[in-house]
Scaffold this motif. Structure first.
Motif, mmCIF file in Angstrom:
data_model
loop_
_atom_site.group_PDB
_atom_site.id
_atom_site.type_symbol
_atom_site.label_atom_id
_atom_site.label_comp_id
_atom_site.label_asym_id
_atom_site.label_seq_id
_atom_site.Cartn_x
_atom_site.Cartn_y
_atom_site.Cartn_z
ATOM 1 N N VAL A 212 0.838 -1.202 0.000
ATOM 2 C CA VAL A 212 0.000 0.000 0.000
ATOM 3 C C VAL A 212 0.878 1.260 0.000
ATOM 4 N N ARG A 213 2.003 1.180 -0.696
ATOM 5 C CA ARG A 213 2.883 2.334 -0.766
ATOM 6 C C ARG A 213 2.186 3.491 -1.485
ATOM 7 N N ALA A 214 2.519 4.712 -1.086
ATOM 8 C CA ALA A 214 1.913 5.915 -1.676
ATOM 9 C C ALA A 214 2.806 6.481 -2.772
ATOM 10 N N ASP A 215 3.378 5.613 -3.586
ATOM 11 C CA ASP A 215 4.332 6.024 -4.613
ATOM 12 C C ASP A 215 3.639 6.439 -5.902
ATOM 13 N N THR A 216 4.318 7.296 -6.656
ATOM 14 C CA THR A 216 3.934 7.652 -8.017
ATOM 15 C C THR A 216 5.200 7.639 -8.868
ATOM 16 N N PRO A 217 5.194 6.958 -10.024
ATOM 17 C CA PRO A 217 4.090 6.185 -10.588
ATOM 18 C C PRO A 217 3.896 4.851 -9.874
ATOM 19 N N ARG A 218 2.857 4.159 -10.257
ATOM 20 C CA ARG A 218 2.553 2.862 -9.661
ATOM 21 C C ARG A 218 3.731 1.909 -9.792
ATOM 22 N N ASN A 219 3.818 0.967 -8.864
ATOM 23 C CA ASN A 219 4.871 -0.042 -8.914
ATOM 24 C C ASN A 219 4.393 -1.308 -8.200
ATOM 25 N N SER A 220 5.300 -2.239 -7.965
ATOM 26 C CA SER A 220 4.911 -3.504 -7.345
ATOM 27 C C SER A 220 4.537 -3.361 -5.872
ATOM 28 N N GLY A 221 4.773 -2.195 -5.291
ATOM 29 C CA GLY A 221 4.412 -1.955 -3.899
ATOM 30 C C GLY A 221 3.147 -1.143 -3.713
ATOM 31 N N THR A 222 2.446 -0.818 -4.807
ATOM 32 C CA THR A 222 1.290 0.088 -4.708
ATOM 33 C C THR A 222 -0.077 -0.525 -5.013
ATOM 34 N N PHE B 193 9.368 -6.101 10.132
ATOM 35 C CA PHE B 193 10.620 -5.474 9.706
ATOM 36 C C PHE B 193 10.614 -5.106 8.221
ATOM 37 N N ALA B 194 9.609 -5.571 7.479
ATOM 38 C CA ALA B 194 9.555 -5.328 6.033
ATOM 39 C C ALA B 194 8.575 -4.223 5.660
ATOM 40 N N ASN B 195 7.976 -3.563 6.669
ATOM 41 C CA ASN B 195 6.947 -2.565 6.390
ATOM 42 C C ASN B 195 7.142 -1.305 7.221
ATOM 43 N N SER B 196 6.758 -0.177 6.640
ATOM 44 C CA SER B 196 6.847 1.099 7.340
ATOM 45 C C SER B 196 5.686 1.262 8.320
ATOM 46 N N PRO B 197 5.941 1.798 9.515
ATOM 47 C CA PRO B 197 4.844 2.059 10.450
ATOM 48 C C PRO B 197 3.829 3.057 9.902
ATOM 49 N N VAL B 198 4.249 3.881 8.951
ATOM 50 C CA VAL B 198 3.302 4.804 8.313
ATOM 51 C C VAL B 198 2.196 4.023 7.619
ATOM 52 N N TYR B 199 2.574 2.931 6.956
ATOM 53 C CA TYR B 199 1.581 2.142 6.239
ATOM 54 C C TYR B 199 0.803 1.220 7.175
ATOM 55 N N ALA C 109 -0.141 2.243 10.108
ATOM 56 C CA ALA C 109 -1.152 3.182 10.605
ATOM 57 C C ALA C 109 -2.238 3.428 9.558
ATOM 58 N N PHE C 110 -1.840 3.491 8.288
ATOM 59 C CA PHE C 110 -2.815 3.688 7.210
ATOM 60 C C PHE C 110 -3.830 2.552 7.182
ATOM 61 N N LEU C 111 -3.342 1.309 7.267
ATOM 62 C CA LEU C 111 -4.243 0.167 7.218
ATOM 63 C C LEU C 111 -5.117 0.084 8.460
ATOM 64 N N GLU C 112 -4.560 0.395 9.602
ATOM 65 C CA GLU C 112 -5.356 0.405 10.833
ATOM 66 C C GLU C 112 -6.468 1.445 10.752
ATOM 67 N N LYS C 113 -6.140 2.610 10.233
ATOM 68 C CA LYS C 113 -7.119 3.693 10.164
ATOM 69 C C LYS C 113 -8.265 3.365 9.209
ATOM 70 N N CYS C 114 -7.943 2.702 8.090
ATOM 71 C CA CYS C 114 -9.006 2.443 7.110
ATOM 72 C C CYS C 114 -9.745 1.127 7.360
#
Length: 312
Positions: free
Chosen positions: A156-166, A190-196, A198-203
């Motif tokens: 669920v990366r917030a990258d632009t352009p799209r990639n294999s993590g988005t 260890f393979a994921n950012s706490p930012v993401y 939090a994003f998944l928890e929130k949604c």
């Protein structure tokens, strides 16, 4: 979505369909039908997506574009026990396009048509960005679906352009995937950012780490989710980097503490057994980095067990 001429798909090289020419030892390569001529009578379709531009964009190891052919080479050498009555066809690969975005659109249309025609679909990636056109095509034809991402990463990366993590961020952002229908299984903190996180928890999405799943049993954990769900359609994304690197070294992002191969295959059979399952995808196999075909052989075994589930 307009119907697509499936004859535009790229045929699979005949050499990949293994046969011993022995009636006492019939292999899957003897059983699977090939191409559009066998499509109408098929109940299960295999489709390749040989692409790794999304992995390159995400900084991963390139090579996943070679995976569909390498996996087929191993898969079609396997025995046919339990599968001889399964109406199975390999349609070939989604054709190339000038950009990843255009190839996603083309693949999405192919997936939507196959699902609308009442088939069950196995997709061979390619990078995990294939989850975007796979899930989008599925839901365009069959409506909302429960989504499993068996993966060390959330994607669920917030990258632009799209990639294999988005891919799942795209699906959620476009309203194609309800966050409460999204389950990540086997994630590694260890393979994921706490930012993401939090994003998944929130949604309202659900993350089950591998440690959490093993506390109950990996298969039992996932089966509990499917049993409790009222969804009428299920999508499964099997990313090979959920498996430990000793058993799956040839992936885009090796995992030192991943799932065992037997757990991975048991989940594939569980997915195939559920009559609500319409699409199972396999992604992130990277043959140039494989050792003794360990990863490709495990990928083939996973697909064999999924087919056993379909046949059951």
């Amino acid at each position: 979505m307009p119907k697509l001429d499936l004859e535009r798909l790229v045929p699979v090289a005949g050499e990949l369909f293994f046969s011993r020419n022995d009636t006492n030892d019939v292999r899957l390569g003897d059983v699977v039908q090939r191409g559009i001529a066998a499509y109408a009578d098929a109940s299960v379709v295999i489709l390749g997506f040989p692409e790794d531009e999304g992995v390159r964009r995400n900084g991963g190891r390139p090579g996943a574009a070679d995976a569909p052919a390498a996996i087929r080479r191993c898969l079609y050498r396997m025995g046919s026990a339990g599968l001889t009555e399964l109406a199975l066809v390999d349609l070939g690969d989604t054709p190339p396009a000038p950009t990843l975005e255009e190839r996603h659109d083309l693949h999405m249309a192919v997936v939507a048509q196959i699902i609308a025609d009442g088939k069950r679909l196995l997709v061979l990636g390619g990078g995990n960005d294939v989850a975007y056109p796979d899930y989008a095509g599925l839901t365009a034809a069959a409506g909302p679906a429960l989504a499993f991402n068996l993966d060390a990463h959330y994607d669920v990366r917030a990258d632009t352009p799209r990639n294999s993590g988005t891919p799942y961020r795209q699906l959620i952002g476009e309203g194609r995937l309800a966050p409460t229908n999204y389950h990540v299984i086997g994630a590694q903190p260890f393979a994921n950012s706490p930012v993401y996180t939090a994003f998944l928890e929130k949604c309202g999405a659900q993350v089950t780490t591998l440690q959490m799943a093993r506390s109950r049993g990996v298969t039992a954990t996932v089966e509990h989710i499917t049993t409790e769900s009222s969804a009428t359609t299920i999508f499964w994304g099997f990313d090979m980097d959920v498996v430990n690197a000793a058993e799956a070294p040839g992936v885009s992002a090796p995992n030192p503490l991943g799932m065992r191969g037997d757990e991975f295959c048991a989940l594939a059979e569980l997915a195939g057994r559920d009559r609500r399952t319409r699409l199972i995808e396999l992604s992130e196999v990277c043959p140039p980095y494989d050792l003794d075909l360990r990863t490709c052989r495990l990928a083939a075994a996973m697909l064999w067990y999924a087919l056993q589930g379909f046949a059951g």
